[in-house]
Design an enzyme around this catalytic site. Structure first.
Site, mmCIF file in Angstrom:
data_model
loop_
_atom_site.group_PDB
_atom_site.id
_atom_site.type_symbol
_atom_site.label_atom_id
_atom_site.label_comp_id
_atom_site.label_asym_id
_atom_site.label_seq_id
_atom_site.Cartn_x
_atom_site.Cartn_y
_atom_site.Cartn_z
ATOM 1 N N ASP A 1 19.195 35.636 19.485
ATOM 2 C CA ASP A 1 18.892 34.862 18.286
ATOM 3 C C ASP A 1 17.514 35.249 17.755
ATOM 4 O O ASP A 1 16.548 35.317 18.508
ATOM 5 C CB ASP A 1 18.942 33.360 18.585
ATOM 6 C CG ASP A 1 18.845 32.518 17.328
ATOM 7 O OD1 ASP A 1 19.221 33.006 16.236
ATOM 8 O OD2 ASP A 1 18.404 31.361 17.424
ATOM 9 N N SER B 1 13.370 30.286 23.009
ATOM 10 C CA SER B 1 14.448 29.653 23.759
ATOM 11 C C SER B 1 13.936 29.375 25.169
ATOM 12 O O SER B 1 12.886 28.761 25.325
ATOM 13 C CB SER B 1 15.696 30.553 23.753
ATOM 14 O OG SER B 1 16.794 29.877 24.344
ATOM 15 N N HIS C 1 15.184 26.619 20.690
ATOM 16 C CA HIS C 1 16.492 26.156 21.175
ATOM 17 C C HIS C 1 16.263 24.963 22.091
ATOM 18 O O HIS C 1 15.626 25.086 23.139
ATOM 19 C CB HIS C 1 17.209 27.252 21.966
ATOM 20 C CG HIS C 1 17.540 28.460 21.160
ATOM 21 N ND1 HIS C 1 17.934 29.634 21.742
ATOM 22 C CD2 HIS C 1 17.552 28.678 19.812
ATOM 23 C CE1 HIS C 1 18.169 30.529 20.800
ATOM 24 N NE2 HIS C 1 17.937 29.974 19.623
#
Length: 186
Positions: free
Chosen positions: A132, A12, A39
Protein backbone atom coordinates in the site's frame (compact mmCIF):
# COMPACT_ATOMS: atom_id res chain seq x y z
CA UNK A 1 0.26 33.38 -3.61
CA UNK A 2 2.14 31.24 -1.09
CA UNK A 3 2.01 27.49 -1.65
CA UNK A 4 0.54 25.19 0.95
CA UNK A 5 3.11 22.75 2.28
CA UNK A 6 1.80 19.26 3.01
CA UNK A 7 3.55 16.13 4.26
CA UNK A 8 1.71 12.86 3.57
CA UNK A 9 2.79 9.84 5.60
CA UNK A 10 1.75 6.23 5.06
CA UNK A 11 2.52 3.42 7.51
CA UNK A 12 1.39 -0.02 8.65
CA UNK A 13 3.05 -2.60 10.93
CA UNK A 14 5.50 -0.79 13.22
CA UNK A 15 4.06 2.57 12.25
CA UNK A 16 2.55 3.71 15.56
CA UNK A 17 5.93 3.61 17.33
CA UNK A 18 7.66 5.32 14.41
CA UNK A 19 4.96 7.98 14.18
CA UNK A 20 5.20 8.63 17.91
CA UNK A 21 8.96 9.31 17.61
CA UNK A 22 8.44 11.48 14.56
CA UNK A 23 5.53 13.57 15.87
CA UNK A 24 7.02 14.13 19.31
CA UNK A 25 10.19 15.49 17.69
CA UNK A 26 8.44 18.33 15.85
CA UNK A 27 8.42 21.89 17.15
CA UNK A 28 5.47 24.21 17.56
CA UNK A 29 6.91 26.39 14.78
CA UNK A 30 6.22 23.73 12.13
CA UNK A 31 5.06 25.60 9.00
CA UNK A 32 3.39 22.72 7.16
CA UNK A 33 0.59 20.22 7.69
CA UNK A 34 0.99 16.48 8.15
CA UNK A 35 -1.62 13.97 7.02
CA UNK A 36 -1.16 10.38 8.21
CA UNK A 37 -2.71 7.23 6.80
CA UNK A 38 -1.78 4.49 9.29
CA UNK A 39 -3.29 1.04 8.83
CA UNK A 40 -5.23 0.70 12.05
CA UNK A 41 -8.57 -0.65 13.18
CA UNK A 42 -11.13 2.13 13.37
CA UNK A 43 -11.75 1.27 17.04
CA UNK A 44 -8.08 1.91 17.87
CA UNK A 45 -7.22 4.91 15.69
CA UNK A 46 -9.21 7.36 17.86
CA UNK A 47 -7.27 6.28 20.93
CA UNK A 48 -3.99 6.62 19.04
CA UNK A 49 -4.90 10.16 17.91
CA UNK A 50 -5.87 11.10 21.49
CA UNK A 51 -2.54 9.80 22.83
CA UNK A 52 -0.66 11.81 20.20
CA UNK A 53 -2.65 14.96 21.02
CA UNK A 54 -1.90 14.58 24.73
CA UNK A 55 1.86 14.22 24.11
CA UNK A 56 2.52 16.34 21.03
CA UNK A 57 3.15 20.08 21.09
CA UNK A 58 1.10 20.49 17.88
CA UNK A 59 -2.63 20.05 17.29
CA UNK A 60 -3.46 16.43 16.36
CA UNK A 61 -6.85 15.94 14.75
CA UNK A 62 -8.68 12.70 13.97
CA UNK A 63 -9.97 13.01 10.39
CA UNK A 64 -13.16 11.15 9.53
CA UNK A 65 -15.30 13.66 7.69
CA UNK A 66 -14.81 16.83 5.62
CA UNK A 67 -12.05 18.79 7.30
CA UNK A 68 -10.20 21.94 6.18
CA UNK A 69 -6.40 21.54 6.20
CA UNK A 70 -4.67 24.19 8.32
CA UNK A 71 -0.90 24.73 8.33
CA UNK A 72 0.74 23.51 11.54
CA UNK A 73 -1.83 20.78 12.25
CA UNK A 74 -1.39 17.01 12.18
CA UNK A 75 -4.25 14.94 10.78
CA UNK A 76 -4.63 11.21 11.42
CA UNK A 77 -7.06 9.52 9.03
CA UNK A 78 -9.65 7.39 10.83
CA UNK A 79 -10.83 6.01 7.48
CA UNK A 80 -9.63 6.19 3.87
CA UNK A 81 -9.53 9.87 2.98
CA UNK A 82 -8.86 12.01 -0.10
CA UNK A 83 -7.52 15.53 -0.51
CA UNK A 84 -9.60 17.96 -2.55
CA UNK A 85 -9.31 21.65 -3.41
CA UNK A 86 -12.45 23.67 -2.82
CA UNK A 87 -12.76 27.48 -2.81
CA UNK A 88 -8.95 27.80 -2.81
CA UNK A 89 -8.65 25.68 0.34
CA UNK A 90 -7.53 22.08 0.87
CA UNK A 91 -9.90 19.62 2.52
CA UNK A 92 -9.71 16.00 3.61
CA UNK A 93 -12.89 14.14 2.70
CA UNK A 94 -14.11 10.58 3.16
CA UNK A 95 -13.20 8.37 0.20
CA UNK A 96 -15.67 6.04 -1.46
CA UNK A 97 -12.85 3.96 -2.94
CA UNK A 98 -12.73 0.38 -1.73
CA UNK A 99 -9.31 -0.98 -0.76
CA UNK A 100 -8.09 -3.97 1.23
CA UNK A 101 -6.05 -1.60 3.38
CA UNK A 102 -7.67 0.84 5.76
CA UNK A 103 -7.06 3.66 5.91
CA UNK A 104 -5.62 3.37 2.40
CA UNK A 105 -2.29 5.09 1.74
CA UNK A 106 -2.71 4.74 -2.03
CA UNK A 107 -6.09 6.50 -1.86
CA UNK A 108 -4.56 9.46 -0.01
CA UNK A 109 -1.49 9.62 -2.26
CA UNK A 110 -3.48 9.32 -5.52
CA UNK A 111 -5.82 12.12 -4.45
CA UNK A 112 -2.89 14.51 -3.89
CA UNK A 113 -1.33 14.17 -7.35
CA UNK A 114 -3.71 16.73 -8.86
CA UNK A 115 -2.96 19.33 -6.18
CA UNK A 116 0.73 19.89 -6.89
CA UNK A 117 0.27 23.18 -8.75
CA UNK A 118 -0.71 24.97 -5.54
CA UNK A 119 1.00 22.72 -3.03
CA UNK A 120 4.54 21.83 -2.05
CA UNK A 121 4.17 18.11 -1.37
CA UNK A 122 6.35 15.60 0.48
CA UNK A 123 5.29 11.94 0.58
CA UNK A 124 6.81 9.51 3.08
CA UNK A 125 6.27 5.76 3.22
CA UNK A 126 7.23 4.15 6.52
CA UNK A 127 7.39 0.58 7.77
CA UNK A 128 4.66 -1.88 6.88
CA UNK A 129 3.56 -5.17 5.39
CA UNK A 130 2.36 -5.25 1.79
CA UNK A 131 2.55 -2.67 -0.94
CA UNK A 132 0.00 0.00 0.00
CA UNK A 133 1.29 3.43 -0.96
CA UNK A 134 3.93 2.24 -3.46
CA UNK A 135 1.90 2.93 -6.61
CA UNK A 136 0.50 6.16 -5.21
CA UNK A 137 4.00 7.34 -4.33
CA UNK A 138 5.19 6.61 -7.88
CA UNK A 139 2.33 8.76 -9.23
CA UNK A 140 3.27 11.58 -6.84
CA UNK A 141 6.94 11.36 -7.80
CA UNK A 142 6.04 11.47 -11.50
CA UNK A 143 4.05 14.66 -10.94
CA UNK A 144 6.80 16.44 -8.99
CA UNK A 145 6.39 15.55 -5.31
CA UNK A 146 9.44 14.89 -3.15
CA UNK A 147 9.24 11.23 -2.04
CA UNK A 148 10.99 9.36 0.78
CA UNK A 149 10.89 5.63 1.58
CA UNK A 150 12.08 4.37 4.96
CA UNK A 151 15.25 2.29 4.84
CA UNK A 152 15.40 -1.42 5.56
CA UNK A 153 17.70 -0.69 8.53
CA UNK A 154 15.02 1.16 10.50
CA UNK A 155 11.78 -0.36 9.17
CA UNK A 156 10.12 -2.86 11.50
CA UNK A 157 8.76 -4.57 8.38
CA UNK A 158 10.40 -3.66 5.08
CA UNK A 159 7.40 -4.26 2.84
CA UNK A 160 5.70 -1.00 1.85
CA UNK A 161 8.89 1.09 1.51
CA UNK A 162 10.62 -1.76 -0.33
CA UNK A 163 7.80 -1.97 -2.87
CA UNK A 164 7.98 1.80 -3.40
CA UNK A 165 11.71 1.54 -4.06
CA UNK A 166 11.24 -1.42 -6.44
CA UNK A 167 8.82 0.72 -8.48
CA UNK A 168 11.04 3.83 -8.38
CA UNK A 169 14.79 3.65 -7.73
CA UNK A 170 14.93 7.48 -7.69
CA UNK A 171 13.20 7.79 -4.31
CA UNK A 172 15.25 9.02 -1.41
CA UNK A 173 15.70 6.15 1.05
CA UNK A 174 16.30 7.26 4.65
CA UNK A 175 16.67 5.78 8.12
CA UNK A 176 13.84 6.88 10.43
CA UNK A 177 16.26 9.19 12.30
CA UNK A 178 17.12 10.97 9.03
CA UNK A 179 13.43 11.32 8.15
CA UNK A 180 12.83 12.92 11.56
CA UNK A 181 15.81 15.24 11.04
CA UNK A 182 14.57 16.17 7.58
CA UNK A 183 11.08 17.05 8.87
CA UNK A 184 12.53 19.13 11.71
CA UNK A 185 14.10 21.38 9.07
CA UNK A 186 11.51 21.15 6.27
Amino acid sequence: MRKNKIVLIGASTGGPGHLRKLLLSLSESMNYSIIISQHMNSNVVASFATQMQENCSLPVILAKDKLKIIQGNIYICAISMELIMQNNALYLVKSNNEDIYSPSVNTLFYSAKNLLSGTSLIAILLTGIGDDGARGMLELYNTGAYCIAESQESAVVYGMPKQAYILNKHLDVMHLHKIIEYLQHA
